[in-house]
Scaffold this active site. Structure first.
Site, PDB file in Angstrom:
ATOM      1  N   ASP A   1       3.307  44.507 -33.622  1.00 39.69           N
ATOM      2  CA  ASP A   1       2.317  44.416 -32.544  1.00 39.69           C
ATOM      3  C   ASP A   1       0.983  44.852 -33.121  1.00 39.69           C
ATOM      4  O   ASP A   1       0.873  45.930 -33.704  1.00 39.69           O
ATOM      5  CB  ASP A   1       2.688  45.340 -31.379  1.00 39.69           C
ATOM      6  CG  ASP A   1       3.960  44.883 -30.675  1.00 39.69           C
ATOM      7  OD1 ASP A   1       4.367  43.708 -30.877  1.00 39.69           O
ATOM      8  OD2 ASP A   1       4.542  45.687 -29.936  1.00 39.69           O
TER       9      ASP A   1
ATOM     10  N   ASP B   1      12.425  38.780 -21.349  1.00 36.77           N
ATOM     11  CA  ASP B   1      12.407  40.239 -21.260  1.00 36.77           C
ATOM     12  C   ASP B   1      13.558  40.692 -20.372  1.00 36.77           C
ATOM     13  O   ASP B   1      13.739  40.191 -19.269  1.00 36.77           O
ATOM     14  CB  ASP B   1      11.082  40.732 -20.663  1.00 36.77           C
ATOM     15  CG  ASP B   1       9.943  40.602 -21.667  1.00 36.77           C
ATOM     16  OD1 ASP B   1      10.227  40.410 -22.868  1.00 36.77           O
ATOM     17  OD2 ASP B   1       8.777  40.691 -21.255  1.00 36.77           O
TER      18      ASP B   1
END
Lengths: 195, 251
Positions: B130, B11
């Site tokens: 997601d 990330d």
């Protein structure tokens, strides 16, 4: 050493350039026949679709020129397929350096495209796998393949055995992406530059 | 034999790796380039860089970062986060990314998938999904699971493939962060109906979880972040474990 990367409408060549940078090799990205002719080594990379790529090469008359090259030429992925005789992808006549036809994988059980790391096995004379093991892992992304035939220098197995590498006179080709195939890919490129 | 892939996810915020790492042997564990190169040297099959801020100001930073990564890393890598246009993708691919991952922009305008696949080829377009289980059904969510959409996960997975996605990165918000295992049932259902590879994400806590996602979950690749960053699991050890249990691995 003077390396020419053939510029045409297929693909993302940034990875190839960075792979050469890592080795410390200097290159020119060009579609100028004079520059390509004068190069010590020629790289014909590519990611794309066969008929669009061939149409562009014909328009630039590179389809006549590339097969006449005398210095070592390394073609990868769609570049390799374009050097074969014909591709089933949109029924495309290709350059015919390698006397073999490209067909599509057919399977009811395995996913198409063939994506990921698979093992290749050297077969016959393979100058680019010098210093590597008989079997090594490299990274593939493709739906079309060249069957195994006399100029196959490495095989891979997916659906059935197919040509992972081809070698004929001064022409070398890889179906996989040597530029992102880790240390193995780097060695293959280095071997090509050392020819 | 085609191997299953192990993919660490980094990330990125303003050009730096966030969520922390536990690599004492790195000079700077917050440097995504150094961390990416470390993983590439130590068994990772691919890398995913996810820009979690993804603002316009950060776009240039991200493109610069991609160039740095591409110079250092000799395995495939994907960049995701805030990608919404052909121009975004073009800039990232030209900078050296091998693939891009799109998520909420595809939910907002599904035609983007078709356009990107046509322009750049399916092989470099990953659609990230997601998903969260709500009232008996798996629904596509955006914004890290906060926003529900009217899309059923299983239907959306089929649609993105038809539109030209080259791979699906499926993150279960139900299992993400739990370290209790991947969402194997849903992953298997989607993978069985897809002809493109499924990268499973969310829930990895043990080596066995990866074994399960490749067998029960029928995943083509397993992605995780913190367990790798904190060295709870080392990638080479994981791959040796899986290979011993009969999962094809690049060792």
């Amino acid at each position: 050493m003077n390396i020419a990367i053939i510029k045409y409408n297929a693909g993302n060549v940034a990875s190839v350039m960075y792979a050469l940078d890592r080795i410390g090799a200097k290159y020119t990205w060009t579609d100028d026949e004079k520059v390509i002719q004068a190069a010590d080594k020629v790289i014909f990379p590519g990611v794309g679709e066969a008929s669009t790529a061939m149409a562009y090469l014909k328009e630039k008359k590179l389809d006549q020129f590339i097969p006449t090259l005398k210095q070592p030429v390394l073609a990868t992925c769609i570049g390799m397929q374009l050097l074969c005789k014909h591709s089933e992808e949109n029924n495309t006549d290709c350059m015919g350096v390698f006397d073999v036809n490209i067909t599509r994988f057919q399977s009811n059980t395995l996913k198409i495209p063939h994506v990921g790391w698979n093992s290749i096995q050297a077969r016959g004379t393979n100058d680019l796998m010098k210093g590597l093991n008989e079997t090594e892992f490299v990274y593939f992304v493709h739906s079309f393949y060249a069957p195994v035939y006399q100029d196959t220098s490495a095989t891979c197995n997916y659906v059935q055995p197919f040509s992972a590498m081809l070698q004929k006179d001064n022409f070398f080709a890889a179906q996989f992406h040597a530029e992102i195939s880790g240390k193995v890919g780097q060695k293959i490129i280095q071997n090509f530059l050392d020819l | 034999m085609l191997t299953k892939r192990i993919i660490p996810c980094l990330d990125i915020k303003e050009g730096r790796t966030v969520k922390g790492t536990n690599f004492v042997d790195l000079r700077d564990a917050g440097d995504p380039v150094e961390l990416g190169a470390f993983y590439a040297e130590n068994g990772a099959d691919e890398l995913v860089f996810l820009d979690i801020t993804a603002t316009i100001d950060n776009r240039k930073t991200l493109v610069e970062l991609v160039k740095q990564v591409a110079r250092q890393v000799n395995i495939p890598f994907t960049v995701g986060g805030g990608i919404g246009s052909i121009e975004d993708v073009s800039a990232l691919l030209n900078a050296g990314a091998d693939k891009v991952s799109i998520n909420s922009s595809a939910v907002r305008r599904p035609g983007l998938i078709d356009e990107l696949a046509l322009q750049f080829g399916s092989q470099c377009i990953i659609v990230a999904i997601d998903t969260l289980f709500v009232d008996g059904i798996d629904w596509v969510h955006t914004h890290g699971g906060r926003n529900i959409t009217p899309l059923k996960t299983i239907e959306w997975a089929k649609e993105v493939e038809q539109r030209g996605a080259g791979e699906i990165l499926l993150t279960s918000m139900d299992t993400d962060g739990t370290k209790a295992g991947f969402a194997n049932q849903l992953t298997a259902e989607i993978s069985s109906n897809a002809s493109i590879p499924i990268i499973a994400s969310g829930g990895a806590g043990t080596m066995e979880d990866f074994y399960d996602v490749f067998t029960l979950g029928k995943a083509d690749a397993g992605l995780a972040a913190s367990i790798f960053h904190f060295k709870e699991i080392e990638i080479n050890a994981l791959k040796n474990y899986l290979a011993k249990k009969g999962i094809p691995m690049r060792i």
